[in-house]
Design an enzyme around this catalytic site. Structure first.
Site, PDB file in Angstrom:
ATOM      1  N   GLU A 114       6.582 -23.399 -31.457  1.00  0.00           N
ATOM      2  CA  GLU A 114       6.677 -24.051 -29.834  1.00  0.00           C
ATOM      3  C   GLU A 114       5.497 -23.603 -28.957  1.00  0.00           C
ATOM      4  O   GLU A 114       4.705 -23.009 -29.513  1.00  0.00           O
ATOM      5  CB  GLU A 114       8.172 -23.412 -29.542  1.00  0.00           C
ATOM      6  CG  GLU A 114       9.305 -24.405 -29.991  1.00  0.00           C
ATOM      7  CD  GLU A 114      10.714 -23.680 -29.363  1.00  0.00           C
ATOM      8  OE1 GLU A 114      10.311 -22.747 -28.955  1.00  0.00           O
ATOM      9  OE2 GLU A 114      12.053 -24.066 -29.776  1.00  0.00           O
ATOM     10  N   HIS A 350      15.344 -22.324 -15.712  1.00  0.00           N
ATOM     11  CA  HIS A 350      15.735 -22.743 -16.813  1.00  0.00           C
ATOM     12  C   HIS A 350      15.990 -21.265 -17.666  1.00  0.00           C
ATOM     13  O   HIS A 350      17.432 -21.186 -18.586  1.00  0.00           O
ATOM     14  CB  HIS A 350      14.670 -23.671 -17.741  1.00  0.00           C
ATOM     15  CG  HIS A 350      14.872 -23.174 -19.450  1.00  0.00           C
ATOM     16  ND1 HIS A 350      15.702 -23.833 -20.196  1.00  0.00           N
ATOM     17  CD2 HIS A 350      14.363 -23.151 -20.659  1.00  0.00           C
ATOM     18  CE1 HIS A 350      15.858 -23.473 -20.781  1.00  0.00           C
ATOM     19  NE2 HIS A 350      15.282 -22.909 -21.481  1.00  0.00           N
TER      20      HIS A 350
HETATM   21  P1  FAD Z   1      24.679 -16.865 -21.839  1.00  0.00           P
HETATM   22  O1  FAD Z   1      25.033 -17.521 -23.447  1.00  0.00           O
HETATM   23  O2  FAD Z   1      25.455 -17.829 -21.368  1.00  0.00           O
HETATM   24  O3  FAD Z   1      26.870 -16.603 -22.074  1.00  0.00           O
HETATM   25  C1  FAD Z   1      27.244 -15.849 -20.642  1.00  0.00           C
HETATM   26  C2  FAD Z   1      28.454 -15.289 -20.981  1.00  0.00           C
HETATM   27  O4  FAD Z   1      29.023 -14.987 -19.372  1.00  0.00           O
HETATM   28  C3  FAD Z   1      29.444 -16.939 -20.421  1.00  0.00           C
HETATM   29  O5  FAD Z   1      30.445 -16.515 -21.221  1.00  0.00           O
HETATM   30  C4  FAD Z   1      29.527 -17.046 -19.194  1.00  0.00           C
HETATM   31  O6  FAD Z   1      31.292 -17.536 -18.681  1.00  0.00           O
HETATM   32  C5  FAD Z   1      30.022 -15.716 -18.965  1.00  0.00           C
HETATM   33  N1  FAD Z   1      30.007 -14.894 -17.317  1.00  0.00           N
HETATM   34  C6  FAD Z   1      29.081 -15.238 -16.441  1.00  0.00           C
HETATM   35  N2  FAD Z   1      29.820 -14.845 -14.780  1.00  0.00           N
HETATM   36  C7  FAD Z   1      30.873 -14.192 -15.829  1.00  0.00           C
HETATM   37  C8  FAD Z   1      31.724 -13.211 -14.972  1.00  0.00           C
HETATM   38  N3  FAD Z   1      31.445 -13.328 -13.554  1.00  0.00           N
HETATM   39  N4  FAD Z   1      33.507 -13.437 -15.349  1.00  0.00           N
HETATM   40  C9  FAD Z   1      33.620 -13.828 -16.108  1.00  0.00           C
HETATM   41  N5  FAD Z   1      32.337 -14.028 -17.464  1.00  0.00           N
HETATM   42  C10 FAD Z   1      31.331 -14.453 -16.655  1.00  0.00           C
HETATM   43  N6  FAD Z   1      15.816 -19.728 -25.804  1.00  0.00           N
HETATM   44  C11 FAD Z   1      15.460 -19.747 -26.792  1.00  0.00           C
HETATM   45  O7  FAD Z   1      15.742 -19.223 -27.436  1.00  0.00           O
HETATM   46  N7  FAD Z   1      15.457 -20.403 -27.527  1.00  0.00           N
HETATM   47  C12 FAD Z   1      16.391 -21.006 -27.634  1.00  0.00           C
HETATM   48  O8  FAD Z   1      16.089 -22.664 -28.258  1.00  0.00           O
HETATM   49  C13 FAD Z   1      16.813 -21.717 -26.053  1.00  0.00           C
HETATM   50  N8  FAD Z   1      17.067 -23.311 -26.150  1.00  0.00           N
HETATM   51  C14 FAD Z   1      17.615 -23.246 -24.385  1.00  0.00           C
HETATM   52  C15 FAD Z   1      18.196 -24.623 -23.825  1.00  0.00           C
HETATM   53  C16 FAD Z   1      18.881 -24.773 -22.455  1.00  0.00           C
HETATM   54  C17 FAD Z   1      19.227 -26.238 -22.456  1.00  0.00           C
HETATM   55  C18 FAD Z   1      19.094 -23.269 -22.083  1.00  0.00           C
HETATM   56  C19 FAD Z   1      20.061 -23.684 -20.788  1.00  0.00           C
HETATM   57  C20 FAD Z   1      18.014 -22.358 -22.557  1.00  0.00           C
HETATM   58  C21 FAD Z   1      17.684 -22.210 -23.834  1.00  0.00           C
HETATM   59  N9  FAD Z   1      17.183 -20.684 -23.937  1.00  0.00           N
HETATM   60  C22 FAD Z   1      16.808 -20.439 -25.645  1.00  0.00           C
HETATM   61  C23 FAD Z   1      17.810 -19.705 -23.172  1.00  0.00           C
HETATM   62  C24 FAD Z   1      19.177 -18.604 -24.204  1.00  0.00           C
HETATM   63  O9  FAD Z   1      19.992 -20.489 -24.539  1.00  0.00           O
HETATM   64  C25 FAD Z   1      19.734 -17.551 -22.951  1.00  0.00           C
HETATM   65  O10 FAD Z   1      19.038 -17.182 -22.469  1.00  0.00           O
HETATM   66  C26 FAD Z   1      20.740 -17.204 -24.012  1.00  0.00           C
HETATM   67  O11 FAD Z   1      21.416 -17.979 -24.986  1.00  0.00           O
HETATM   68  C27 FAD Z   1      21.418 -16.504 -23.185  1.00  0.00           C
HETATM   69  O12 FAD Z   1      22.657 -16.057 -23.636  1.00  0.00           O
HETATM   70  P2  FAD Z   1      23.629 -14.947 -23.327  1.00  0.00           P
HETATM   71  O13 FAD Z   1      24.055 -14.539 -24.055  1.00  0.00           O
HETATM   72  O14 FAD Z   1      22.502 -13.433 -22.031  1.00  0.00           O
HETATM   73  O15 FAD Z   1      24.268 -15.756 -21.853  1.00  0.00           O
HETATM   74  C1  SIN Z   2      13.166 -25.275 -26.072  1.00  0.00           C
HETATM   75  O1  SIN Z   2      13.785 -25.322 -27.150  1.00  0.00           O
HETATM   76  O2  SIN Z   2      12.841 -26.213 -25.612  1.00  0.00           O
HETATM   77  C2  SIN Z   2      13.528 -24.288 -25.213  1.00  0.00           C
HETATM   78  C3  SIN Z   2      13.263 -23.215 -26.537  1.00  0.00           C
HETATM   79  C4  SIN Z   2      13.026 -22.194 -25.656  1.00  0.00           C
HETATM   80  O3  SIN Z   2      14.141 -22.113 -23.514  1.00  0.00           O
HETATM   81  O4  SIN Z   2      13.419 -20.816 -25.391  1.00  0.00           O
END
Ligand code: FAD
Ligand code: SIN
Length: 521
Positions: A114, A350
């Site tokens: 990437e 994002h």
């Molecule tokens: P999340 O997976 O967002 O989970 C947050 C959790 O907190 C959820 O369960 C939600 O319900 C809970 N929550 C939030 N607020 C509250 C509240 N007030 N009370 C109770 N529960 C709450 N990163 C990469 O490294 N590689 C990728 O390929 C990639 N692709 C992506 C594609 C997309 C479309 C997006 C949007 C992001 C992508 N990212 C990628 C970024 C990555 O997916 C996220 O940064 C990561 O998944 C975040 O994980 P997390 O566990 O921190 O939060």
């Molecule tokens: C993507 O698949 O382009 C998202 C990857 C990322 O947000 O790290």
């Protein structure tokens, strides 16, 4: 209701579940999640997770790429620690049951590339890696007898000395977290969760902006809670805009077109089908995200168009259909055959690089409160996150935080002096329009004035508009029974305020923060 748990986890994405699985052998774990357990950014991740798995690559190269993407302001110690831990954390994900694609012979991981990566090092599961990670972790957590996952439980506020009647400011030494107040979205009751240790894993805040790839749950709740509890936050001016979300204006969230497509040979083009990235960076379509998003933004402004194109046809029909089945099917569903047609794209908010400031063990400035995943700011990303480093950061910091929390919990008790939530005198606000309209206004203000390109005047204008919205919403909050939409709106406003404040304080263009007033003359 009052509950007592050893480890309280807010969020059931990759960060929250990884932490829960690690601490579960040491005590009772309760995971609160505001929607369905699988809903969050994690399940939408497409590209994958970056890690150095073979000798053809090296830690030094991954470290170098991360530092370059971060535009010189990453914390080097954090970068080195995270990248060197990556292979161990990947092996654990596999042990939990997560499947990554293997190469043709089936004995090595198939690796993608990437933007900003000098090597092929992205482990993936086709183009729906996040869905596979979320499935694997959730199944493992549900099997564990010490983990209880409670859905539709909205965490409202951290409980600190403030709730015991003490005055707490950001200068108060030794602020402690005793748990959270949470709204049961089915009964509208506000429960008290007392915990020895609390982990915030609440994800990002993409919904501060009108166009975002992040799901509707990404409303910056964890960051806003820490702000209200007077904890330390950092780097919120660095909101990352992904260069290529599918241009399909009515759709929310915006559907992502993974950067791995550019890694496989897809090229950015203007509306006449001409390449343009040579004007901006010698790495062309594979330059780091901040540079590509700004280039697209500029080309859109020059042409007056709402979108440009990604030409994925050089990848070839078979590879497109087999390697990117989710994107192929999605585009086909709206009449775009990516094996023949160019894909209309535009940037979308994002990923939030900043957040709750944590140390190497995920410890926040508030005692017994940890943070991991997108809501945290570890120093790994600096001014701009390298693609696919965020899933990695989440598993590494969930691990570090778990190791620290297992020690922290020893000898701690529950603070039973904490009172229950007081909702006396509040009335149910039935005018949802006040909330939905204000949210829309906020998102437009942020998109128009605090987006990819900023200026002093735009930031001032956003700040003035936000002030009015803030006062109106606080007034509503002080009179109303608390609901999830109202609480989310307050959190979005708090996050927007913090982004603007930190953007105004940053007097140099670096990484994702780019202001016309800071250009070198
Ligand atoms: P999340 O997976 O967002 O989970 C947050 C959790 O907190 C959820 O369960 C939600 O319900 C809970 N929550 C939030 N607020 C509250 C509240 N007030 N009370 C109770 N529960 C709450 N990163 C990469 O490294 N590689 C990728 O390929 C990639 N692709 C992506 C594609 C997309 C479309 C997006 C949007 C992001 C992508 N990212 C990628 C970024 C990555 O997916 C996220 O940064 C990561 O998944 C975040 O994980 P997390 O566990 O921190 O939060
Ligand atoms: C993507 O698949 O382009 C998202 C990857 C990322 O947000 O790290």
């Amino acid at each position: 209701m009052r509950y007592e748990v050893d480890f309280l986890v807010i969020g059931s994405g990759i960060a929250g579940l990884s932490f829960a699985l690690k601490v579960a052998p040491y005590g009772k774990v309760c995971v609160l999640t505001k929607g369905d357990a699988s809903e969050g950014s994690t399940r939408y991740a497409q590209g994958g997770i970056a890690a150095v798995m073979y000798d053809s690559d090296s830690f030094d190269k991954h470290i170098h790429d991360t530092l370059v993407a971060g535009d010189g302001i990453c914390n080097r110690e954090v970068v080195e620690m995270t990248i060197r831990q990556a292979p161990d954390r990947i092996r654990e994900l596999v042990q939990y049951g997560v499947g990554f694609d293997l190469d043709g012979k089936g004995d090595r991981f198939d690796l993608h590339r990437e933007g900003g990566h000098s090597e092929f090092r992205i482990l993936h599961h086709k183009d729906n890696t996040g869905e596979e990670i979320e499935r694997g972790l959730l199944e493992a957590a549900r099997r564990h007898p010490n983990i209880e996952i409670k859905e539709r439980q909205f965490s409202i506020d951290l409980i600190t000395q403030h709730h015991l009647g003490q005055r707490v400011t950001k200068h108060t030494p030794g602020i402690e977290c005793y748990g959270v107040y949470a709204l049961d979205c089915d009964t509208n009751r506000i429960d008290t969760y007392l915990a020895k240790v609390t982990l915030l894993a609440t994800g990002g805040m993409g919904n501060v902006y009108s166009t975002t790839t992040t799901p509707v749950i990404s409303t910056g709740d964890g960051v806003a809670m820490v702000h209200r509890a007077r904890g330390v936050l950092s780097d919120l001016e660095f909101m990352q805009f992904h260069p290529t979300s599918l241009y399909n204006p009515a759709e929310k969230p915006a559907f992502l077109i993974t950067e791995a497509m550019r890694g496989a040979g897809a090229v950015l083009k203007d509306r006449n089908g001409n390449e343009f990235m040579q004007k901006y960076d010698k790495r062309l379509s594979l330059a780091p995200r901040d540079i590509v998003a700004r280039a697209i933004d500029n080309e859109m402004k020059l042409s007056g168009r709402d979108y440009l194109y990604l030409d994925a046809r050089p990848i070839g029909k078979q590879h497109l259909i087999e390697g990117f089945p989710t994107i192929y099917a999605k585009c086909l569903s709206i009449g775009i055959d990516i094996t023949r047609d160019m894909i209309p794209i535009r940037p979308a908010a994002h990923y939030q690089c900043g957040g709750i400031k944590v140390g190497l063990n995920g410890e926040s400035s508030i005692r017994h409160l940890y943070a991991a995943g997108e809501c945290s700011c570890t120093g790994l990303h600096g001014g701009n996150r390298l693609a696919s480093n965020s899933l990695l950061e989440a598993v590494v910091y969930a691990h570090n935080a778990a190791m620290a929390a297992i020690e922290d919990v020893k000898g701690l008790g529950f603070n039973t002096a904490v009172p229950d939530w007081n909702a006396e005198g509040m009335v149910l606000n039935e005018e949802m329009i006040l909330i939905t309209q204000t949210k829309r206004e906020l998102q437009e203000i942020m998109w128009n004035y605090v987006g990819i390109v900023r200026s002093d005047l735009r930031l001032q204008r956003a700040f003035d508009r936000l002030n009015l919205i803030f006062r109106e919403t606080e007034d509503l909050y002080n009179r109303s029974v608390l609901t999830e939409p109202l609480s989310e709106l307050r959190n979005l406003i708090a996050c927007a305020y913090l982004i603007i404040k930190m953007a105004r304080a940053r007097r140099q263009n670096v990484g994702l923060h780019y202001s016309l007033d800071l250009l070198e003359k």
